[in-house]
Enzyme design. Structure first.
Site, PDB file in Angstrom:
ATOM      1  N   HIS C  14      46.496  55.410  42.863  1.00 18.91           N
ATOM      2  CA  HIS C  14      47.718  54.754  42.412  1.00 18.91           C
ATOM      3  C   HIS C  14      48.197  53.774  43.484  1.00 18.91           C
ATOM      4  O   HIS C  14      47.753  53.798  44.624  1.00 18.91           O
ATOM      5  CB  HIS C  14      48.818  55.773  42.067  1.00 18.91           C
ATOM      6  CG  HIS C  14      49.417  56.505  43.226  1.00 18.91           C
ATOM      7  ND1 HIS C  14      50.622  57.168  43.143  1.00 18.91           N
ATOM      8  CD2 HIS C  14      48.967  56.708  44.482  1.00 18.91           C
ATOM      9  CE1 HIS C  14      50.877  57.729  44.303  1.00 18.91           C
ATOM     10  NE2 HIS C  14      49.909  57.469  45.135  1.00 18.91           N
ATOM     11  N   CYS C  33      52.223  53.205  50.876  1.00 24.67           N
ATOM     12  CA  CYS C  33      51.905  53.470  49.463  1.00 24.67           C
ATOM     13  C   CYS C  33      51.977  52.188  48.639  1.00 24.67           C
ATOM     14  O   CYS C  33      51.613  52.191  47.465  1.00 24.67           O
ATOM     15  CB  CYS C  33      52.845  54.518  48.888  1.00 24.67           C
ATOM     16  SG  CYS C  33      52.738  56.084  49.769  1.00 24.67           S
ATOM     17  N   HIS C  41      44.539  60.415  45.670  1.00 28.99           N
ATOM     18  CA  HIS C  41      44.821  61.800  46.047  1.00 28.99           C
ATOM     19  C   HIS C  41      43.971  62.766  45.224  1.00 28.99           C
ATOM     20  O   HIS C  41      43.542  62.442  44.126  1.00 28.99           O
ATOM     21  CB  HIS C  41      46.297  62.138  45.793  1.00 28.99           C
ATOM     22  CG  HIS C  41      47.259  61.316  46.585  1.00 28.99           C
ATOM     23  ND1 HIS C  41      47.393  61.446  47.944  1.00 28.99           N
ATOM     24  CD2 HIS C  41      48.125  60.333  46.222  1.00 28.99           C
ATOM     25  CE1 HIS C  41      48.322  60.587  48.384  1.00 28.99           C
ATOM     26  NE2 HIS C  41      48.774  59.895  47.358  1.00 28.99           N
ATOM     27  N   ASP C  79      42.143  62.374  35.165  1.00 29.77           N
ATOM     28  CA  ASP C  79      41.125  62.674  36.175  1.00 29.77           C
ATOM     29  C   ASP C  79      40.179  61.493  36.372  1.00 29.77           C
ATOM     30  O   ASP C  79      39.680  60.903  35.413  1.00 29.77           O
ATOM     31  CB  ASP C  79      40.309  63.904  35.757  1.00 29.77           C
ATOM     32  CG  ASP C  79      39.377  64.361  36.872  1.00 29.77           C
ATOM     33  OD1 ASP C  79      39.717  64.160  38.054  1.00 29.77           O
ATOM     34  OD2 ASP C  79      38.303  64.911  36.566  1.00 29.77           O
ATOM     35  N   GLU C 130      50.759  66.586  45.590  1.00 32.99           N
ATOM     36  CA  GLU C 130      50.134  65.285  45.866  1.00 32.99           C
ATOM     37  C   GLU C 130      49.287  65.394  47.139  1.00 32.99           C
ATOM     38  O   GLU C 130      48.165  64.903  47.213  1.00 32.99           O
ATOM     39  CB  GLU C 130      51.255  64.269  46.060  1.00 32.99           C
ATOM     40  CG  GLU C 130      50.835  62.834  46.164  1.00 32.99           C
ATOM     41  CD  GLU C 130      52.031  61.950  46.505  1.00 32.99           C
ATOM     42  OE1 GLU C 130      52.527  61.272  45.598  1.00 32.99           O
ATOM     43  OE2 GLU C 130      52.481  61.954  47.675  1.00 32.99           O
TER      44      GLU C 130
END
Lengths: 140, 140, 140, 140, 140, 140
Positions: C14, C33, C41, C79, C130
């Site tokens: 992400h 981030c 992650h 996933d 996370e």
């Protein structure tokens, strides 16, 4: 309501002993934890925060602000310290995990406003792991 | 050859400090670990043994005998102790994990014959975990 | 009331970024981030279910049915995916763990009746890890 | 000889794909790891160092020096990065854990002399955990 | 209110099977867990206790008393046992984790007064981990 | 040389007992593990493979092929089984972890060629965790 739990670690030493008990009572109550020169642990501290998710950022809380608070109020004073001799409230009180947890709660509550506004993210719980077998929790 | 690794845990405190250094040198070399009153850890000790599997029992080693040895020589002296003041070899030597590991090896080698015959199961390695981030190993 | 918590794992990438902020604001809010090409992650998802124990089977819930639900609604879509580009709701919304958790809750609530009858086992909570240091929870 | 293993963590994303294969071959070889937009992991890197224990300090290696090296050469470039687009050697090479591990070894060997003298502590092994199920090791 | 959670481990075997179902139903309901000769687990039991902290000792509960209770009532009967054939209540009832947890609760409630006075520390919750993927909880 | 270690888990039951010993000897040798109806564990099996990295794919081994091998030869026969009664080699031999590990090695060596060519990835080691405290290793 969403809840974030963030993990911190510190290493410290302590001795469980009270001057209001005789040596025999201290030994019977605290066993090996009463050994005269103390011992230590790798403590794991979990700090839980609740609140509303900010719609613009998608975040519940600034983890940077939370880290500043926990590091300044707790880690800077407890990490690599001896509870009995380095931390003022334990010159008298016994540094059991129950008392350490209550001390952490008071320190964080007292300083919370430094980082978080009224009505913002709230302290929701604390968890202190002394060893893998013993975990202490305080819920707000 | 099969190898068994068996895990033991003890909690202890220590201070990294040498009288042969100035205060400044001690501080520079050991940082927070030089704090005057010490701190502590939950140590994890892994003891590895190798040897032949006994065909009749299907076992490499009696874990009861290994436990007696490690508990008597190591745990009884290090658990809930302060390395600097409770353990003779660290009244002078600095209780770093490197030195603690060498002390454990000497203690176990010296007493090994109490439980295991010549030609029987042999000490094959030791691993000491001070924190989750730092692991020290000695291989024989 | 008994509660079952069942663990699922998925790997995803992400980037935390919002077009409604300037580049500087994005950088200040999300730090590393916000790096342009994202990162990832190993997420750990814990799904908690409560209800009554079926006296005949001694079970609270069919884990086969729960697995079908979580795999079909969550795992098959998250996933080995990139949240920003593979998951529709994050083409706009920022894929923070807070928002991912709310998306998981909506997906599971919407499809719950496919596997479980009215009055049967109920979704009681969700927890998303996370990293080992950051855990997010939603309680119903 | 004593061996210290020190643990570092970083989060990154990658896509397993080679332009020298057809789309079908990429899909067959790499499965979900070939998904077009990539995915990510919380990588765990263990760096092992061997050498002699300094008799004066009781230490094998300065962990401060080791941290500077690993943070400067590896963490600063891999953490919160996308391997395929942020790390030069993976603009062509496929960022499998095998290749990432070899890249880490080259980076550390190349810079080792910045912190450690000839004959001092030596790099003895590297271990990279992609998920809890897959661990890759390189021994020197 | 403070809460202590203390961890215990036991290894046991079980078979999920009910005489009130046909073989096909047993197979469909319990899958591999219905295999005729059973299988086993390393169970992890977390016992949570709440109450007031004793001001003189700084403790919530005597862990020695809690250990005596859990070891006497649970561990001595379940550790290294086969649920179906060694534990009376499972000669009929199916030893699912849900039922095992309810049995543990009954055993501890029934014997609680042996160690703890009326108004003293109270059993607040139980958690049973059958595998890392399946955790069952009972809250009081 | 690179080494991949891949983790598998299975749950099984066993009883340590040999007809060539008297009941007293069995009890003395195996303690609680000799209980008449057996007990069980969540076993963790780590399979290590070494070899050269394929320059075109950047991989040491096809994890799909390794999974087929380990699942077919080990998991399908040991998971949710009772060693003494479901696994032929343990109708006589005692299912200690030492013997289980040797059985796993024989099964994998015997079938290795089904998935891997001569000169290809080689079985380099096996590790079997019976509980968190006891780990057995076989190195090739």
């Amino acid at each position: 309501m969403i809840r974030l739990t963030r993990r911190y670690r510190f290493s410290a030493s302590h001795r469980l002993h009270s001057n209001s008990f005789s040596d025999d009572e201290n030994q019977r109550l605290f066993g090996k934890c009463n050994n005269p020169f103390g011992h230590g642990h790798n403590y794991v501290l979990d700090v839980s925060v609740t609140g509303a998710v900010d719609e613009r950022t998608g975040r519940l809380v600034s983890t940077g602000a939370l880290d500043r608070l926990v590091r300044g109020e707790v880690m800077a004073r407890f990490d690599h310290a001896d509870f009995n001799r380095d931390v003022p409230e334990f010159s008298e009180a016994i540094p059991t995990s129950e008392n350490i947890l209550q001390s952490i709660e008071q320190r964080l509550r007292w300083a919370w406003h430094k980082e978080f506004p009224e009505g913002g993210p709230a302290l929701a719980g604390l968890r202190l792991q002394e060893t893998k077998k013993n975990i202490f929790e305080l819920r707000s």
